[in-house]
Design an enzyme around this catalytic site. Structure first.
Site, mmCIF file in Angstrom:
data_model
loop_
_atom_site.group_PDB
_atom_site.id
_atom_site.type_symbol
_atom_site.label_atom_id
_atom_site.label_comp_id
_atom_site.label_asym_id
_atom_site.label_seq_id
_atom_site.Cartn_x
_atom_site.Cartn_y
_atom_site.Cartn_z
ATOM 1 N N GLU A 503 0.831 -1.206 0.000
ATOM 2 C CA GLU A 503 0.000 0.000 0.000
ATOM 3 C C GLU A 503 0.865 1.254 0.000
ATOM 4 O O GLU A 503 0.513 2.264 -0.620
ATOM 5 C CB GLU A 503 -0.930 -0.009 1.216
ATOM 6 C CG GLU A 503 -1.927 -1.157 1.255
ATOM 7 C CD GLU A 503 -2.994 -1.056 0.172
ATOM 8 O OE1 GLU A 503 -3.020 -0.051 -0.575
ATOM 9 O OE2 GLU A 503 -3.821 -1.981 0.075
ATOM 10 N N ARG A 507 0.350 3.784 -3.153
ATOM 11 C CA ARG A 507 -0.305 5.036 -2.778
ATOM 12 C C ARG A 507 0.712 6.165 -2.600
ATOM 13 O O ARG A 507 0.646 7.192 -3.279
ATOM 14 C CB ARG A 507 -1.117 4.853 -1.490
ATOM 15 C CG ARG A 507 -2.199 3.796 -1.585
ATOM 16 C CD ARG A 507 -3.146 3.839 -0.399
ATOM 17 N NE ARG A 507 -3.953 2.625 -0.301
ATOM 18 C CZ ARG A 507 -5.148 2.555 0.266
ATOM 19 N NH1 ARG A 507 -5.688 3.640 0.780
ATOM 20 N NH2 ARG A 507 -5.815 1.412 0.333
ATOM 21 N N ASP A 636 -4.991 -9.918 -8.519
ATOM 22 C CA ASP A 636 -5.411 -8.992 -9.563
ATOM 23 C C ASP A 636 -4.318 -8.158 -10.214
ATOM 24 O O ASP A 636 -4.015 -8.302 -11.406
ATOM 25 C CB ASP A 636 -6.513 -8.078 -9.027
ATOM 26 C CG ASP A 636 -6.170 -7.432 -7.679
ATOM 27 O OD1 ASP A 636 -5.073 -7.691 -7.160
ATOM 28 O OD2 ASP A 636 -6.996 -6.655 -7.160
ATOM 29 N N GLU A 770 -12.714 -0.159 -9.639
ATOM 30 C CA GLU A 770 -12.368 -1.001 -10.787
ATOM 31 C C GLU A 770 -13.395 -0.941 -11.921
ATOM 32 O O GLU A 770 -13.036 -0.974 -13.107
ATOM 33 C CB GLU A 770 -12.166 -2.453 -10.331
ATOM 34 C CG GLU A 770 -10.948 -2.659 -9.450
ATOM 35 C CD GLU A 770 -11.168 -2.215 -8.023
ATOM 36 O OE1 GLU A 770 -10.166 -1.978 -7.302
ATOM 37 O OE2 GLU A 770 -12.355 -2.111 -7.607
ATOM 38 N N THR A 856 -1.561 1.052 -10.245
ATOM 39 C CA THR A 856 -2.807 0.420 -9.804
ATOM 40 C C THR A 856 -3.589 1.303 -8.844
ATOM 41 O O THR A 856 -4.719 0.979 -8.492
ATOM 42 C CB THR A 856 -2.512 -0.955 -9.169
ATOM 43 O OG1 THR A 856 -3.707 -1.732 -9.122
ATOM 44 C CG2 THR A 856 -1.918 -0.794 -7.779
#
Length: 896
Positions: A503, A507, A636, A770, A856
């Protein structure tokens, strides 16, 4: 041959007669039966089967006998499968996996006639196929099936059912005990049966053999005679002629019909090719040693597809016997129909050095050994990993339809005019969320939009950093400057708390790098570099280079989750590369990209299951520890980054594109299903033993990924774009069919009366991006107004049910219209969800997909344009760093 613990393929048919039975009497017969039963029970207990040592193994009566055969079923226990792996010293995922043949590959197996065979070509009779699941990028795989055999008989027959994958090109080796190439050397003595000429997709069967005069005398069938993605039976025979002097004849059969023979050269359509290097058809010389299924003896030209009933016979089978194999008679059946024939196909696996029982004549099995695969290690894959490949089936779903017309100029103009109004509504929604964060959670990770308080779990002002690029793109430059000043003064990375490495990368590191690229303010690059220097501790904590899951920034303490058994998670370690490579690009320091690419090189070296990777990987051994296949949670974004890394470096890392293409082929071939009754496509999961017919909202990113990957003029672009549009429609229906108009966390497609249902534990919506991400991509590439209409319906639902006085809240139950909300607003609401809504409705395309690639977390990173040598040299410290280049040049080079 079969691996230890797998059910026996067959054995020598015992000789008996009525006279012998009458003489031994019932008592002796009873003793024999008890002894046989005791022996068989011992076999089952030990998970190993010794070869039947009795019988005429030499074939003294001149009849053909099976020298090497291979077949098994998928009914073995986990213990048997593990025993097979341990005894053969081969990574089973990376070797020839034994599995039931999917029905989609061909017709139903023929019924086996009791007394005779109906000679009609079709599909393998056994229903058990051997799947060649290669390592990523087709790393050659030594098979234990023929490894080490010295097959030195002048009269031989080779037979196999083959299914060559639709995307397979160049030479696809079926069986071989010679090296690829044509030199008249010892290494090229032997035979090779393969499909396709070198560097072509000729769809021919080829038989090649070598001797002292030529390393590649060859027979070839007619072009197109071995169609791709279709079961085809191949057979070939060698037999000395009555001319003497080392002369011989060779014949090649396709589906039981003679396709080519040494007696004749090419005679036009309907006949095969005979091209040979020596002046006369010389005898086959076989003193090169090891033979392999699926590879040449020098471990080149790997087979991509499935096989069944693979065998090598001592002696030349006649046309009638070969027709029997095609018709559905089993190999034991053919042998039993031939008096004196023996099937020598079972050996004991004791160790890496396989030994034939002393009572069996060993003239045909000298120097037996099993050569370990390149990926083998002392840690064996779990039986579940084997089971996954055994139970996957081709789904047969095809979404390619007649293309719908693109919008006219007038339709696009009308759509753009309406979109401008909707863009401003989204912009106001972003500002409403940002103002709430500024007022109630400034400098913290998240706003709690119902209690007007804050939450701090990443300790990095996550919402602030995640929102930087949106502030810039949407024109809120004053707010951007305020955030910039706070970051310069207050953002530090010395806190003592375990935080998520993944993360943090997507991020914080991604957000800082993007802010630097958009604003050219070096404050952001300095902070990104400071952060990355701390994060590198996570990569140095394991022998494999896999980053740990949670890192204490101050102490360097590094941990993996207990609920994974200490394994690393695919979607985390596989989704860090874009950011670290971009940082190397901006700083000139290769250590960041080196850490990221060490992970990718490890993944590149590991076996896959039809291009798909299991979700857990051991950070100690670098081997997969489960067999779960998913494009939802835990898997994913790994697949997303395979493609986006290739795009990010200007499409100059082709091995990453090949990994992506294989994964998409595996996904569309083995995980893509359609619902009932409306045939909504969805991506199922596989838990290692069976399919799980659910699709996460997280998997809705697949539409965006496929649309991005279908812009390069490749053969599967039409397929991938059709699947993308289908998945987007399904994901939109996950919204539109709920009373609130908001999607659940996932939908269950099994046993649903109307396509799908919402399970009780999946009713919540946490503002995920998504679906709108994929809608944005599909609109960007097609400009169809319907995608903006989908997006607007979704935005209105968020406005109605999620908006609070200070932001937007998660919804605990999308089926409930009473207005209940949760006190939670993830930073990705601003970083991703709102950003994709804004870009969907902005006709000016402020972030063009030809110039940027989104990480992502939806942070756009500028596509790199440097020359390949400079770019890769900076990333890897060498001028040409494609890990596939050297290996693949060796695999594909040379003739046969």
């Amino acid at each position: 041959m079969r691996a230890v613990g797998l059910p026996p393929f067959g054995g020598r048919k015992p000789r008996r007669s009525a006279l012998s039975v009458r003489r031994v009497g019932p008592i002796l017969l009873f003793i024999i039966l008890v002894a046989y039963g005791t022996w068989f029970a011992h076999v089952l207990r030990s998970h190993a089967t010794a070869a039947d040592a009795a019988g005429a193994a030499d074939g003294d009566d001149g009849q053909p006998a099976l020298i090497a055969g291979w077949r098994a079923t998928a009914t073995s226990s986990d213990e048997q499968l593990e025993a097979a792996v341990r005894s053969s010293r081969v990574e089973v995922i990376a070797a020839a996996l034994l599995a039931p043949k999917p029905r989609a590959l061909g017709a139903e197996p023929y019924a086996r006639p009791a007394e005779h065979c109906n000679y009609t070509a079709g599909a393998p009779a056994s229903g058990n196929a051997a799947y060649f699941v290669t390592a990523l990028d087709a790393v050659p795989l030594p098979s234990c099936a023929l490894a080490g055999r010295t097959i030195d008989h002048e009269a031989l027959t080779i037979s196999a059912w083959v299914y060559v994958n639709a995307d397979a090109s160049s030479i696809q080796t079926v069986l071989a005990n010679k090296a690829a190439g044509c030199e008249p050397s010892r290494a090229h003595h032997g035979f090779a049966l393969f499909v396709n000429e070198w560097e072509t997709r000729s769809q021919q069967a080829w038989l090649s053999w070598g001797n002292d005069l030529s390393g590649c005398e060859e027979l070839g069938s007619e072009h197109g005679s071995v169609p791709l993605a279709t079961w085809t039976h191949l057979a070939a025979s060698f037999e000395p002629t009555d001319r003497g002097g080392g002369h011989m004849s060779a014949r090649l059969y396709v589906n039981g019909a003679l396709a080519a023979a040494t007696e004749e050269r090419y005679r036009g359509p309907g006949h095969g090719y005979h091209k040979y290097g020596s002046a006369v058809v010389r005898r086959l010389q076989q003193d090169a040693g090891s033979g392999y299924i699926g590879l040449h003896a020098d471990q080149t030209h790997a087979f991509h597809g499935a096989m069944d009933e693979v065998a090598v016979w001592r002696g030349a089978l006649g046309a009638q016997h070969i027709a029997s194999l095609v018709a559905g008679c089993t190999l034991p059946g053919v042998a039993s129909a031939t008096p004196g024939a023996t099937l020598l196909i079972r050996e004991q696996f004791d160790s890496a050095q396989r030994k034939v029982p002393s009572t069996k004549p060993a003239s045909a099995f000298a120097n037996l050994h099993v050569r370990p695969s390149a990926a083998a290690s002392s840690t064996r894959p779990a039986a579940a990993a084997i089971r996954a490949a055994l139970t996957l089936q081709l789904t047969g779903v095809s979404l390619v339809r007649e293309p719908t017309p693109l919008p006219t100029a007038a339709e696009r103009a009308a759509s753009d005019a309406l979109a401008l109004e909707r863009r401003e509504a989204v912009r106001r929604g972003f500002k409403h969320s940002w103002d709430g964060y500024r007022k109630y959670a400034w400098g913290q990770d998240e706003l709690k939009p119902r209690s007007n308080s804050s939450k701090n779990w990443l300790h990095q002002a996550a919402t602030m950093i995640d929102s930087l690029d949106c502030l810039w793109i949407m024109g809120f430059k004053e707010d951007f400057a305020l955030a910039r000043d706070w970051i310069a003064a207050h953002l530090h990375f010395d806190f003592s708390a375990p935080v998520s490495v993944f993360e943090t990368v997507i991020r914080s590191l991604g957000g800082l790098i993007t802010a630097y690229e958009l604003s050219d303010d070096r404050v952001f690059l300095t902070k990104a570099t400071e952060l990355a220097d701390v994060l590198l501790k996570a990569f140095s904590s394991t022998p494999t280079g896999l980053p740990c899951t949670a890192l204490n920034f101050r102490t360097g303490s590094c941990t993996f989750p207990s609920w994974t058994g200490g394994s690393a998670i695919l979607s985390e370690y596989g989704t860090i590369q874009l950011e670290l490579k971009a940082l190397t690009q901006h700083t000139g320091d290769p250590k960041y990209a080196a850490a990221a690419m060490r992970v990718m090189k490890l993944l590149h070296s590991l076996p896959s299951i039809h291009g798909l990777a299991p979700t857990y990987l051991s950070p100690k051994t670098g081997r997969f520890t489960n067999a779960v296949l998913t494009l939802g949670a835990l898997g994913d974004s790994y697949y997303e980054y395979l493609l986006k890394q290739w795009v990010h470096t200007g499409k100059r890392e082709p091995w990453l594109r090949r990994m992506y293409d294989r994964a998409v082929d595996g996904m569309t071939g083995y995980l893509l299903f359609e619902s009932t009754p409306n045939r909504l496509p969805y991506i199922a999961e596989h838990n290692g033993r069976a399919y799980v017919h659910k699709m996460d909202h997280l998997a809705c990113f697949v539409g965006a990924m496929l649309a991005l990957g279908a812009q390069d003029g490749r053969p599967n672009d039409q397929r991938d774009l059709a699947v993308a549009e289908g998945i987007v429609e399904t994901c939109f229906q996950m919204y539109a069919r709920q009373p609130t108009g908001l999607s659940p966390e996932y939908a269950q497609f099994a046993r649903a009366q109307n396509d799908f249902q919402v399970p009780s534990n999946a009713k919540y919506n946490i503002l995920r991006p998504e679906a709108i991400e994929s809608i944005f991509y599909l609109h960007y590439y097609t400009r169809k107004p319907k995608y903006r209409d989908m997006g607007w319906a979704m935005w209105q639902a968020f406005e109605k049910w999620s908006r609070t006085d200070s932001g937007y809240a998660a919804i605990p139950n999308v089926l409930d219209t009473t207005g209940r909300q949760e006190d939670k607003m993830e930073s990705f609401w601003l970083a991703e969800t709102v950003k994709y809504f804004f870009l969907l409705f902005d006709p000016t395309d402020p972030i063009r997909l030809e110039e940027y690639v989104f990480n992502t977390e939806a942070h756009p990173l500028r596509i790199l344009r440097q020359p390949r040598e400079e770019l890769l040299g900076r990333f890897y410290g060498i001028a040409d760093a494609d890990p596939a280049d050297g290996n693949e040049s060796r695999r594909d080079g040379g003739g046969t």
